[in-house]
Each structure stands twice: as structure tokens, then as C-alpha cells.
Design an enzyme around this catalytic site. Sequence first.
Site, PDB file in Angstrom:
ATOM      1  N   TRP A  99       8.754   7.036  -6.402  1.00  0.00           N
ATOM      2  CA  TRP A  99       7.343   7.382  -6.614  1.00  0.00           C
ATOM      3  C   TRP A  99       7.195   8.485  -7.646  1.00  0.00           C
ATOM      4  CZ3 TRP A  99       5.540   3.217  -5.149  1.00  0.00           C
ATOM      5  CH2 TRP A  99       6.011   2.578  -4.012  1.00  0.00           C
ATOM      6  N   ASP A 166       2.409  15.172  -4.466  1.00  0.00           N
ATOM      7  CA  ASP A 166       2.222  13.912  -3.757  1.00  0.00           C
ATOM      8  C   ASP A 166       2.814  14.095  -2.359  1.00  0.00           C
ATOM      9  OD1 ASP A 166       2.291  11.369  -2.679  1.00  0.00           O
ATOM     10  OD2 ASP A 166       3.384  10.450  -4.338  1.00  0.00           O
ATOM     11  N   LYS A 190       0.632   6.606   6.201  1.00  0.00           N
ATOM     12  CA  LYS A 190       1.840   7.160   6.831  1.00  0.00           C
ATOM     13  C   LYS A 190       1.455   8.034   8.032  1.00  0.00           C
ATOM     14  CE  LYS A 190       4.030   5.964   2.892  1.00  0.00           C
ATOM     15  NZ  LYS A 190       5.031   4.919   2.717  1.00  0.00           N
TER      16      LYS A 190
END
Length: 355
Positions: A99, A166, A190
Site C-alpha cells: 500500500w 495511512d 478493518k
Amino acid sequence: MKKHNFYAGPSILTPYTIQKTADAVLNFADMDLSLLEISHRSKQFQAVMDEAQALTKELLQLPDDYHVLFLGGGASMQFCMVPFNLLNKKAAYINTGTWATNAIKEAKIFGEVDVLASSEDTKFNYIPKNFEIPADADYFHFTSNNTIYGTEIRHDFDSPVPVVCDMSSDIFSRVFDPTKYGVIYAGAQKNLAPAGVTIVIVKESLLGHVNREIPTMLDYRTHIKKGSMFNTPPVLPIYSALMTLRYYKEQGGVKEMERRDLEKAAILYDEIDRNKLFRGTVAEEDRSIMNVCFVMNPDYAELEKDFMEFATEQGIVGIKGHRSVGGFRASLYNALPKESVEVLVKAMKDFEAKH
């Protein structure tokens, strides 16, 4: 059979969140209408948005000049929204996984990107340590938790420039100093809600300084001005997020979530280190408490499929490692009870006894 859900995302939600969301789908706010069919401009849903934003600020202890937004597009949309809004000349990134790699790729569209450090050379099995954040960067970006490789940064950086993080897979799992950050973003799927909404926390004073025109929908100021209601927001995951936020507050807040998460992770890592059949895949000092990655020891590699089948028989689901790395991955998000970790550990012990 009771299922023990270790999926990395979309992932386990608390029974509280699931039940309250299901109730609202049938009858929202005693309106005799479904949450799915009412106007997002109604006073009933405006109250949901207001409370979700306020609870986020309360749980994370955000200062007054930080805004909480609930946006579409996933965390991947933020890979371009961040540089669109903040990058004038140069941004600094560290590369700690897939990511982060994707975020760096998008940022390069908007200007120079200085990759300060990377652990790609060893398949992202550690967090780079010895790097200096340049004072002439517009911002410094890092990914706090790496779901695929199982590493995590559990500290705040002292940075000469604004920090962007992030936190998609570990937000609400550790106490942090919000004043150390300029922008925080996290996909909901999540630790917060079903997929479909992204929480974005922005310090307003950072905005309006780039030398480019920003499309309306990609300008953070648009969403701040309209209170995350510029266009129709994803009402269902926002409502679920509110339920999760209420649950966190009732349970004792982020500090209590962190205590539980550390306990769960210690139970599983202790077994991985003890068990002759398994080994961890990342540097011990960088182990994630959210995504525990491990493999069979080389001498027992042929037993991987057998263990997967054995675990499935115990009601354990979602422990297959990401397709790019293989092995096993157990995601220990806030909603996962300690009981599930104990069931997995027992399965590992029982499987070792058999072999």
C-alpha cells in the site's frame, strides 16, 4: 459450529455493530423506514453524521482545528487526494509494503517524491529505521500497519514537516498524539465498519497552499465546508461506524482496545515462537499486533495444506496468507475476541502433537 473470523478485510465486526446495523436496515430511528431508503438530508441521518464525527474526535482526542470526514473511494483514493491537496514541489515517503508502494506511485503524478527508505529488498519483512525526514518536503507519508507483510509502526514521528499516515488497518488500536499528524486516513473495513467509507482526519491549516486547481470532489475543503455531505455519503457503513465508535467508548476507549490487542497478539506470537512447526516472517521488533504473519518451518513445509484443513475443522476461517506471500495470516482486529486467538493457539498445539 462457532466461527473464528481472522479475515484481513473486510473483516470481523462486533456483534453490537452487526445487530444495531441490521435493526436500522429494518427500521431506522423509529421511522418505520429502512436506513437504506431515507434521505441523507433528513435530521435523523444528520444526527448520525454529527455523532460519528464527534465521537471520532473524542476517542482520538483530536484538537478543534482537525476535521473528521467520511468519504467514498477507499484508502486508495487518498493516495491521490493527499498529494492533490498537499504536494507543491516534493513529498517524502517510506516504502514498507504494497500500500505504501501504491501511494508512492500516485504521488509521483503530482511532483517529486523522495523515498527516504524501503524494506522492499527483503520482501518488506522489517521497518526501515535510519532515515531523516527532509525539512524542505511538503509532507512526510507513512503506512502505519502493513496487512500483507505483518509489520507495524507503533510510534509517532517527530517531523519537521506535516505527517500524513495511512492508518487503514490499525486506527483505534493504539493511543497516539494527533498533534503529530496533519492528515490521517483509513479504510473502514478493518477496525470500524463494512467497506464503502473512508475516514479522513485533516488539519485545516494545511489546505489551500498548492499551486494547482483541484477538482471539486477531490478537494478536502469541499467536504469540510459541507460536513461530509457535499454528495450522498455511504449511509450504511457510516451508521455501522457510529455503532462501532459507541462500542469503543462503552468498552473504555482506544486505551482499552490497545490493551486487549497487545494481549491477543502476545498470546499468538508466543505460540508461534514456541511451536516447532511454525515461525514468524518479520523482524520481532516490527511485528504487527493487527496482522500476524507466519509460515511452516522449512522442515514441515509440506504440512501447510494439512494445517489449513485442520484449522478449518475447528471453525477457524481467514488465516490463509495473502496470495503474494503465502503462509498464514491471522488478523487480530479490535472486534476479534481473545477466545478466537486461544482457539487458534490450541489448534496449533494440537497439530504439533499430531506431527
